[in-house]
Design a protein around this motif. Structure first.
Motif, mmCIF file in Angstrom:
data_model
loop_
_atom_site.group_PDB
_atom_site.id
_atom_site.type_symbol
_atom_site.label_atom_id
_atom_site.label_comp_id
_atom_site.label_asym_id
_atom_site.label_seq_id
_atom_site.Cartn_x
_atom_site.Cartn_y
_atom_site.Cartn_z
ATOM 1 N N LEU A 64 -8.919 6.254 -1.245
ATOM 2 C CA LEU A 64 -9.538 7.405 -0.579
ATOM 3 C C LEU A 64 -10.742 7.725 -1.620
ATOM 4 O O LEU A 64 -11.888 8.335 -1.270
ATOM 5 C CB LEU A 64 -8.444 8.572 -0.482
ATOM 6 N N VAL A 91 0.666 -1.185 -0.066
ATOM 7 C CA VAL A 91 -0.044 0.118 0.004
ATOM 8 C C VAL A 91 0.810 1.331 0.200
ATOM 9 O O VAL A 91 1.706 1.666 0.914
ATOM 10 C CB VAL A 91 -0.889 -0.078 1.176
ATOM 11 N N ASP A 92 1.056 1.850 -1.070
ATOM 12 C CA ASP A 92 1.788 3.003 -1.242
ATOM 13 C C ASP A 92 0.930 4.347 -1.494
ATOM 14 O O ASP A 92 -0.376 4.010 -1.268
ATOM 15 C CB ASP A 92 2.921 3.058 -2.160
ATOM 16 N N THR A 93 1.417 5.262 -1.683
ATOM 17 C CA THR A 93 0.541 6.424 -1.677
ATOM 18 C C THR A 93 -0.416 6.496 -3.104
ATOM 19 O O THR A 93 -1.569 6.969 -2.742
ATOM 20 C CB THR A 93 1.552 7.904 -2.000
ATOM 21 N N LEU A 94 -0.137 5.775 -3.901
ATOM 22 C CA LEU A 94 -0.995 5.818 -5.218
ATOM 23 C C LEU A 94 -2.093 4.692 -4.671
ATOM 24 O O LEU A 94 -3.304 5.264 -4.978
ATOM 25 C CB LEU A 94 -0.208 5.114 -6.297
ATOM 26 N N GLN A 146 2.158 -4.821 9.288
ATOM 27 C CA GLN A 146 3.246 -4.154 8.693
ATOM 28 C C GLN A 146 2.682 -3.115 7.550
ATOM 29 O O GLN A 146 3.443 -2.120 7.417
ATOM 30 C CB GLN A 146 4.353 -5.115 8.104
ATOM 31 N N ILE A 147 1.561 -3.317 7.100
ATOM 32 C CA ILE A 147 1.061 -2.387 6.451
ATOM 33 C C ILE A 147 0.772 -1.004 7.082
ATOM 34 O O ILE A 147 0.928 -0.072 6.802
ATOM 35 C CB ILE A 147 -0.231 -2.892 5.500
ATOM 36 N N GLN A 163 1.857 0.228 9.949
ATOM 37 C CA GLN A 163 3.242 0.845 10.269
ATOM 38 C C GLN A 163 3.701 1.534 8.950
ATOM 39 O O GLN A 163 3.887 2.591 9.155
ATOM 40 C CB GLN A 163 4.247 -0.133 10.743
ATOM 41 N N THR A 164 3.595 1.017 7.705
ATOM 42 C CA THR A 164 4.111 1.676 6.613
ATOM 43 C C THR A 164 3.441 2.942 6.428
ATOM 44 O O THR A 164 3.764 3.996 6.128
ATOM 45 C CB THR A 164 4.084 0.645 5.477
ATOM 46 N N HIS A 209 4.180 5.789 8.372
ATOM 47 C CA HIS A 209 5.551 6.303 8.237
ATOM 48 C C HIS A 209 5.241 7.175 6.837
ATOM 49 O O HIS A 209 5.604 8.499 6.495
ATOM 50 C CB HIS A 209 6.777 5.333 7.724
ATOM 51 N N LEU A 210 4.232 6.861 5.848
ATOM 52 C CA LEU A 210 3.960 7.443 4.592
ATOM 53 C C LEU A 210 3.397 8.939 4.957
ATOM 54 O O LEU A 210 3.328 9.807 4.176
ATOM 55 C CB LEU A 210 3.222 6.722 3.642
ATOM 56 N N GLY A 211 2.465 8.743 6.134
ATOM 57 C CA GLY A 211 1.698 9.934 6.440
ATOM 58 C C GLY A 211 0.391 9.638 6.012
ATOM 59 O O GLY A 211 -0.295 10.721 5.790
ATOM 60 N N GLN A 260 -4.323 6.745 -2.370
ATOM 61 C CA GLN A 260 -5.060 7.654 -3.116
ATOM 62 C C GLN A 260 -6.309 6.976 -3.628
ATOM 63 O O GLN A 260 -7.476 7.609 -3.698
ATOM 64 C CB GLN A 260 -4.165 8.509 -4.084
#
Ligand SMILES: Nc1ncnc2c1ncn2[C@@H]1O[C@H](COP(=O)(O)OP(=O)(O)OP(=O)(O)O)[C@@H](O)[C@H]1O
Ligand SMILES: [Mg+2]
Lengths: 134, 291
Positions: free
Chosen positions: B224, B215-218, B245-246, B248-249, B252-254, B221
């Protein structure tokens, strides 16, 4: 510090971004990173690979397994010959985006890594280096 | 004396076509049996005969220029053959060998035909090698392009297959996401969910990301946007299956999803039932007959 293994992967398409993630995951497992640290570096790699593709117009990533004494680490160097970043401080600011994203990729990648370094020359390109140590 | 290799080759292939065909089908039969019967012998025979006939015509009309106009019908036939082989699951080597194995019988025929004239034989072999190599490469190009097409199509099929919207109960939908959430797929996912919300008049949609590896910012998004669009259609979303673990990540990504999240799909379903005024209870254990 010595480099014990290095390779370069292209970042030219969305599929390449997926491949970069998979390769980084495999290398993270290879140096014995735990599940949380694996997820951190894979996610950071995903952010930087997508920036390389979307803003840098494509480029590549060099992956290095590094050893310092008994410690092993994974270092990733993302490089493109794109337009570069004029104001790095602004780009690093959370929620700043020029492309309709969340604007969290660069800051997030920094927070997810043990080492983070960004160099950019407007008109010449961008290089972002991150590392995660075991 | 200078011998024109093209001429020697053309004459040999024209006059000794039957012998060459024999030799070639023999070689093909041998390798076909190694390939475990992916192709029937009769089919192979027909293909070889057609290819050799067109090769002869092309030589006569266009010499060695395998990329030229007179080779068009042959290129077409070879392209068809390599496309069907890509689909039948032949290896690249098998496919290339179909063309390259024509060399040996052609060279053999050249040897017999030229007799003691070594320079004629050499010139003919050079010409034959050149044109057959080129045809082999063309065949490989089509083969690889077809393989990529097959892979691309499978990718699309998987994308569509793996984004089902499941109705769990009246007004409660679940969208179990599995795999990479990049590009094309997310659009399909979102549309499917919104359409299902309308069709089912759903009140609650559970998006389960247990099967999403990163799960990254893309991805965040997209989640969302999906949640916001669902809300506009009158449905609330619950995100389930965020592994530790996701989670936590994401911190960190915010990234903040600002949506109810539950560890498992089961927990999310329980919430959804409660919110829609229902509850799951254990059936009363029948007590009669126990003293
Ligand atoms: N390789 C690059 N070349 C040029 N500009 C870049 C590059 N990487 C980042 N940028 C600039 O920095 C900005 C911030 O990047 P960041 O990754 O933090 O956010 P984003 O990509 O816009 O959104 P997201 O949260 O989806 O990553 C980008 O919008 C872009 O303007
Ligand atoms: Mg980004």
């Amino acid at each position: 510090m010595t480099i014990t293994k290095a390779e370069t992967l292209p970042i030219r398409s969305g599929d390449d971004v997926v491949r970069v993630r998979q390769r980084v995951r495999a290398l993270a497992i290879e140096i014995g990173l735990g599940l949380v640290d694996q997820t951190k570096i894979v996610t950071a790699a995903s952010e930087l690979a997508r920036n390389t593709l979307d803003y840098g117009g494509g480029g590549d990533v060099r992956t290095e397994i590094v050893q310092a004494g008994t410690r092993k680490g994974l270092r990733l160097i993302f490089e493109d010959q794109g337009p570069g970043i004029a104001d790095i401080e602004q780009a690093m600011t959370d929620h700043y985006t020029s492309g309709g994203g969340l604007g969290l990729g660069l800051g997030g990648a920094k927070r997810l890594s043990n080492e983070f370094h960004i160099e950019s020359t407007p008109g010449a390109g961008t290089r972002v280096t991150i590392a995660r140590w075991k | 004396m200078t011998m024109d290799g093209t001429e020697v080759l053309t004459r040999t292939v024209t006059e000794d076509e039957a012998t060459i065909l024999d030799g070639w089908t023999g070689a093909l039969r041998e390798s076909a049996s190694l390939q475990g019967g992916r192709i029937r012998e009769a089919e192979l025979q027909t293909q070889a005969k057609a290819v050799l006939g067109q090769f002869r015509d092309a030589l006569v009309a266009g010499g060695l220029d395998a990329d030229g106009e007179s080779y068009a019908p042959l290129r077409e036939t070879l392209a068809d053959i390599s496309r069907s082989r890509a689909i039948q699951g032949f290896t690249p080597t098998d496919t290339a060998n179909f063309v390259f194995s024509l060399k040996e019988p052609v060279f053999e025929a050249l040897r017999l035909k030229s007799g003691a004239d070594a320079s004629a034989q050499a010139a003919g072999m050079w010409a034959g090698g050149k044109v057959i190599d080129r045809l082999g490469l063309q065949t490989m190009e089509v083969f690889l392009a077809s393989r990529e097409e097959v892979i691309g199509r499978q990718g699309q099929e998987i994308a569509e297959l793996s984004t089902p919207v499941v109705r769990l109960w009246d007004g409660i939908l679940a969208l179990p996401l599995i795999g990479t959430l990049d590009s094309a797929r997310t659009g399909v996912v979102m549309e499917n969910l919104l359409q299902a919300i309308v069709d089912e008049e759903a009140e609650i949609a559970i998006i389960d990301i247990t099967g999403v590896p990163t799960v990254d910012t893309l991805v965040a998004q997209h989640l969302l946007k999906t949640v916001a669009a669902a809300r506009l259609m009158g449905a609330d979303c619950i995100v389930s299956g965020i592994r530790p673990q996701i989670a936590q990540t994401m911190v960190h990504l915010g990234v903040e999803l600002n949506v109810v999240s539950k560890a498992t799909l089961a927990d999310a379903f329980a919430v959804a039932l409660r919110r829609t005024g229902r509850k799951v209870v254990r059936q009363q254990v029948p007590t009669e007959g126990r003293g």
